[in-house]
Design a protein around this motif. Structure first.
Motif, short mmCIF file in Angstrom:
data_model
loop_
_atom_site.label_atom_id
_atom_site.label_comp_id
_atom_site.label_asym_id
_atom_site.label_seq_id
_atom_site.Cartn_x
_atom_site.Cartn_y
_atom_site.Cartn_z
N ASP A 14 0.83 -1.20 0.00
CA ASP A 14 0.00 0.00 0.00
C ASP A 14 0.87 1.26 0.00
O ASP A 14 0.59 2.21 -0.74
CB ASP A 14 -0.93 -0.01 1.21
CG ASP A 14 -1.83 1.21 1.24
OD1 ASP A 14 -2.61 1.40 0.28
OD2 ASP A 14 -1.77 1.97 2.22
N GLN A 15 1.92 1.26 0.79
CA GLN A 15 2.81 2.42 0.84
C GLN A 15 3.53 2.63 -0.48
O GLN A 15 3.73 3.77 -0.92
CB GLN A 15 3.83 2.28 1.99
CG GLN A 15 3.20 2.41 3.35
CD GLN A 15 2.45 3.73 3.52
OE1 GLN A 15 3.03 4.80 3.33
NE2 GLN A 15 1.19 3.65 3.87
N ARG A 18 0.96 4.17 -2.83
CA ARG A 18 0.70 5.57 -2.48
C ARG A 18 1.77 6.49 -3.04
O ARG A 18 1.53 7.67 -3.23
CB ARG A 18 0.60 5.74 -0.97
CG ARG A 18 -0.65 5.18 -0.37
CD ARG A 18 -0.63 5.32 1.15
NE ARG A 18 -1.75 4.64 1.74
CZ ARG A 18 -2.85 5.26 2.16
NH1 ARG A 18 -2.95 6.56 2.08
NH2 ARG A 18 -3.83 4.57 2.69
N ARG A 19 2.96 5.95 -3.26
CA ARG A 19 4.05 6.75 -3.81
C ARG A 19 4.17 6.58 -5.32
O ARG A 19 5.15 6.97 -5.92
CB ARG A 19 5.35 6.41 -3.10
CG ARG A 19 5.37 7.11 -1.75
CD ARG A 19 6.28 6.49 -0.75
NE ARG A 19 6.16 7.18 0.54
CZ ARG A 19 5.19 7.04 1.40
NH1 ARG A 19 4.17 6.26 1.12
NH2 ARG A 19 5.16 7.68 2.55
#
Length: 79
Positions: A14-15, A18-19
């Motif tokens: 997920d991180q 997100r980037r």
């Protein structure tokens, strides 16, 4: 007593998303972690070394708290 840990792959992926990181190859390039070492981590089949954890945390700009949740949360349940 030894400490065991698990990687919360869902939060890690997920991180990355997100980037704007959409592939293992892209995360490998940004983090400097070899794709062949990264893929098993992202699939939950392997635990990363401390060096790989640091590279991923840096590449994804993770806060210490979030990195701790991803790499050291002992409350993770077996899937």
């Amino acid at each position: 007593m030894s400490m065991t840990y698990k990687v919360n792959v869902m939060i890690l992926r997920d991180q990355a998303e997100r980037r704007g990181i959409r592939s293992v190859e892209e995360l490998s390039e940004i983090s400097g972690v070899n794709r062949d070492m990264l893929l098993p981590v992202l699939e939950g089949r392997s635990l990363p070394s401390f060096d790989i954890m640091l590279k991923l945390a840096s590449a994804l700009e993770l806060s210490p708290e979030l990195a701790g949740r991803i790499f050291f949360d002992d409350n993770l349940r077996d899937e």
